[in-house]
Design a protein around this motif. Structure first.
Motif, mmCIF file in Angstrom:
data_model
loop_
_atom_site.group_PDB
_atom_site.id
_atom_site.type_symbol
_atom_site.label_atom_id
_atom_site.label_comp_id
_atom_site.label_asym_id
_atom_site.label_seq_id
_atom_site.Cartn_x
_atom_site.Cartn_y
_atom_site.Cartn_z
ATOM 1 N N ALA A 12 -6.117 -1.656 -7.368
ATOM 2 C CA ALA A 12 -5.476 -2.709 -8.172
ATOM 3 C C ALA A 12 -4.851 -3.781 -7.281
ATOM 4 N N LEU A 13 -4.332 -3.340 -6.128
ATOM 5 C CA LEU A 13 -3.704 -4.312 -5.210
ATOM 6 C C LEU A 13 -4.731 -5.306 -4.653
ATOM 7 N N MET A 28 0.843 -1.211 0.000
ATOM 8 C CA MET A 28 0.000 0.000 0.000
ATOM 9 C C MET A 28 0.872 1.252 0.000
ATOM 10 N N VAL A 44 2.643 -8.528 -3.961
ATOM 11 C CA VAL A 44 1.354 -8.865 -3.320
ATOM 12 C C VAL A 44 0.955 -10.306 -3.653
ATOM 13 N N ALA A 58 2.165 1.674 -3.361
ATOM 14 C CA ALA A 58 1.179 2.247 -4.280
ATOM 15 C C ALA A 58 1.049 3.754 -4.059
ATOM 16 N N VAL A 106 5.289 -4.263 -7.451
ATOM 17 C CA VAL A 106 4.446 -4.236 -6.233
ATOM 18 C C VAL A 106 3.370 -5.320 -6.333
ATOM 19 N N LEU A 107 2.780 -5.412 -7.513
ATOM 20 C CA LEU A 107 1.737 -6.439 -7.716
ATOM 21 C C LEU A 107 2.315 -7.856 -7.571
ATOM 22 N N LEU A 131 -4.998 -8.624 -14.125
ATOM 23 C CA LEU A 131 -6.114 -7.738 -13.762
ATOM 24 C C LEU A 131 -5.618 -6.516 -12.995
ATOM 25 N N GLY A 132 -4.726 -6.777 -12.064
ATOM 26 C CA GLY A 132 -4.172 -5.691 -11.252
ATOM 27 C C GLY A 132 -3.419 -4.699 -12.123
ATOM 28 N N GLY A 133 -2.587 -5.263 -13.035
ATOM 29 C CA GLY A 133 -1.807 -4.406 -13.934
ATOM 30 C C GLY A 133 -2.726 -3.559 -14.784
ATOM 31 N N GLY A 161 -4.027 2.500 -7.798
ATOM 32 C CA GLY A 161 -3.036 1.475 -7.433
ATOM 33 C C GLY A 161 -3.509 0.633 -6.267
ATOM 34 N N LEU A 162 -4.120 1.310 -5.286
ATOM 35 C CA LEU A 162 -4.590 0.584 -4.092
ATOM 36 C C LEU A 162 -5.715 -0.377 -4.456
ATOM 37 N N ALA A 221 -5.791 -2.692 -14.144
ATOM 38 C CA ALA A 221 -6.464 -1.694 -13.295
ATOM 39 C C ALA A 221 -5.542 -0.527 -12.974
ATOM 40 N N TRP A 222 -4.295 -0.861 -12.837
ATOM 41 C CA TRP A 222 -3.320 0.189 -12.499
ATOM 42 C C TRP A 222 -3.092 1.129 -13.691
#
Lengths: 212, 429
Positions: free
Chosen positions: B29-30, A66, A82, A69, A78-79, A165-167, B26-27, A169-170
């Motif tokens: 996305a985490l 966090m 996690v 981020a 970072v992803l 998905l995270g990438g 980003g948060l 979304a980022w």
């Protein structure tokens, strides 16, 4: 060392490594060092069998992610951090469960082995040994190994899809206006309410089953 | 759902909430890897878990301390289970000798797990009821705990001692030949009396000495007939009478005594019944032979002390359950308030044999003789001996049993025929 243990060790190295690298690439050395220290702590806990540390590690690494981020650390790494943290947490639990199940099966197979070793009349030693090899231990190991492989495969898929998905979304930026934000917040609150309700129901059911 | 599920969900909420508050994508996305993990967990949520359970005991009735093998076979009749923890809850008073009563295992559809263990225990009726199964599914996000039942019962019979023949002399006996003097003249071994000769009497039974005194008459010796009798065993199971000390439970000695006496009386061919008086009335109807012994032992295995307000004293003892003027054998620690009941039984014509495990001595030995309590113990002993003497005067045959002494010896010395001089002395005292 089992496949799970190997994967667990890999994740323990990967999670702090990825986070440290994510911070390091942006020149943020303090959080990078913290990530490495936490990684060492995680490894130590694993070696010593400090099971209580597992939840703490999950919390620590998620907090660190966090911060990453918020500090605009390298997003992909970072992803990865996690994902690896999540995998560490899951594999630790899976390893314990697998160990417990294997213990039970091993005891059973030992007993069966003893029975098989007592060669009955009219059966040659060779045949009895072959039966003992194939029947008891083989089944337990096969089942455990298949289960292990399936679990790791599922985890790998989750890890991959989570990263994608995270990438996405980022990277994809969507401008949200205030109304959408309020709707989203309301949705969040409502779903949270449902979750709390479910939690309460579960607690009551547990109490009932204990009383029974 | 397990703690793991809720922790993860908590993190997802925190991340999304912080992401919305700080407007940081980003948060949010985490939170996505965690959400995917949860989603897969929910997708693979457990369907119907079905098990079948079979319990097998190596024997349903066993003597005290005898090992009993318990085998449980659990079959998975549902989908595959990553981990199942099975725990069999056996009664707390049983001791686990070998094996394990819980096991963790992987179970494929149709797969079986076997739990095997050996237990032993003290006298009693034990019920095996439930097996708890905790099933964990993928990622351990869900855990279902449920109960499987296949009830079984284990009866651990009481111990019994070999006793010498117990001399009883009821006023009424049954018609069949046995070992108890029946107070009726006829064929037997003990001399009973002399009567006038009747046609058919064997010559060897003629009393020549008495016949010589008369010119025209012959006299025949008569012997006391030996028959079987009705023996009613009464076990005093009132809680207030039976002491529980760290050294043991007095009631267990009562059970030991009554089991031994039942075995002896049945072996002598008598018709024996049992009445347990305390928490209620538990009765075994009169009968003969080994089957009856088995019935009595089974009833004794179930016997326990208890409180019933209608049965606080022996005054409500249902005497109708025993044949008139038969022998009653009472096993009771004896209390002051029991005296009227014995008077009543005697007045109704019953012969009573009281075997009384000594509670005073039992308690004094259990707690040790202290200076502060020695006087109290002495008083209690005097009180008890006075009560026993009163009962003797009533015609109740009493056996004062200090439970650390062998029962056979105590019964033999207490019930053997005393010389007339001793008996007179005892009455005079």
């Amino acid at each position: 060392m089992t496949l799970t243990r190997k994967a667990l060790l890999g994740c323990i190295i990967l999670a702090p490594g990825a986070l440290a690298l994510a911070f390091g690439l942006r020149g943020q050395w303090i959080p990078a060092c913290v990530a490495l220290v936490l990684g060492f702590l995680c490894w130590l806990g694993q070696r010593r069998g400090w099971d209580w540390l597992v939840y703490l590690n999950l919390f620590n690494f998620l907090c660190l992610a966090m911060i990453g981020a918020l500090l605009k650390a390298w997003p992909g790494l970072v992803l990865v951090g996690v994902g690896a943290t999540l995998a560490t947490w899951d594999l630790h639990d899976f390893d314990i469960r697998l160990g417990l199940a294997a213990q039970g099966s091993a005891k059973e197979s030992e007993a069966a082995d003893q029975v098989a070793k007592a060669v009955p009349e009219g059966v040659t030693r060779e045949v009895a040994d072959r039966v003992a090899e194939v029947v008891p231990e083989g089944i337990a190991r096969e089942v455990a190994s298949a289960l292990e492989q399936r679990h790791l495969k599922t985890l790998l898929i989750i890890f991959g899809s989570g990263l994608l998905l995270g990438g996405a979304a980022w990277l994809i930026e969507v401008k949200l206006n205030l109304a959408v934000m309020i709707i989203l917040a309301l949705g969040l609150v409502l779903s949270l309410r449902r979750v709390i309700g479910a939690l309460r129901r579960e607690k009551i059911e547990k109490e009932k089953s204990v009383d029974a | 759902m397990t703690r793991k599920f809720w922790v993860l969900l908590g993190f997802v909420y925190v991340l999304i909430f912080l992401g919305l508050v700080t407007m940081n994508s980003g948060l949010v996305a985490l939170a996505l890897p965690l959400l995917v993990y949860l989603g897969v967990g929910i997708y693979y949520a457990p369907g119907k878990t079905r098990f079948s359970l079979k319990r097998h005991l190596s024997c349903e009735t066993v003597g005290r301390g005898g090992p009993v093998d318990v085998t449980l076979e659990i079959t998975n009749q549902g989908s595959e289970i990553e981990q199942v923890l099975l725990e069999d809850t056996f009664p707390a008073r049983l001791q686990l000798i070998s094996g394990e009563n819980s096991k963790s295992a992987l179970l494929q559809p149709g797969g079986k797990v076997e739990l095997k263990y050996t237990v032993s225990g003290e006298r009693g009726l034990y019920k095996f009821e439930e097996v708890w199964a905790s099933v964990s599914h993928i990622f351990g996000l869900y855990q279902t705990r449920f109960r499987l039942t296949d009830p079984a019962q284990l009866l651990i019979l009481p111990e019994s001692l070999k006793l010498r023949r117990v001399n009883i002399r009821p006023q009424q006996t049954r018609g069949f030949a046995g070992s108890i003097p029946s107070r009726v003249g006829g064929s037997g071994t003990d001399f009973w009396g002399v009567r006038e000769y009747q046609v058919g009497d064997p010559l060897r039974k003629i009393n020549w000495r008495a016949s010589a005194r008369h010119t025209q008459e012959l006299f025949t010796n008569e012997y006391e007939q030996e028959r079987i009798a009705d023996v009613g065993l009464i076990l005093d199971a009132r809680q207030q009478m039976n002491l529980v000390t760290p050294a043991g439970v007095l009631f267990e000695y009562s059970v030991l005594a009554i089991a031994s006496l039942a075995e002896t009386f049945i072996k002598d061919g008598n018709r024996v019944s049992l009445l347990t008086y305390g928490y209620g009335i538990d009765r075994v109807f009169p009968g003969y032979g080994k089957v009856q012994q088995e019935r009595i032992f089974r009833a004794l295995a179930r016997a326990r002390t208890g409180v019933h307000y209608a049965m606080e004293s022996l005054n409500y003892l249902p005497t109708r359950l025993f044949s008139a003027r038969s022998q009653i054998v009472m096993i009771s620690p004896l209390g002051q308030e029991d005296l009227p009941a014995y008077i009543r039984l005697r007045s109704q014509g019953y012969e009573i044999l009281l075997v009384s495990p000594d509670p005073v001595d039992f308690e004094a030995r259990a707690y040790g003789m202290l200076e502060s309590t020695s006087f109290a113990v002495r008083l209690a002993r005097i009180e008890r001996s006075l009560l026993l003497r009163k009962l003797k005067h009533l015609g109740v045959r009493t056996v004062d049993w200090k439970v650390d002494h062998p029962l056979d010896e105590i019964l033999y010395t207490s019930l053997r025929r005393q010389p007339i001089r001793n008996r007179l002395q005892a009455i005079a005292i």
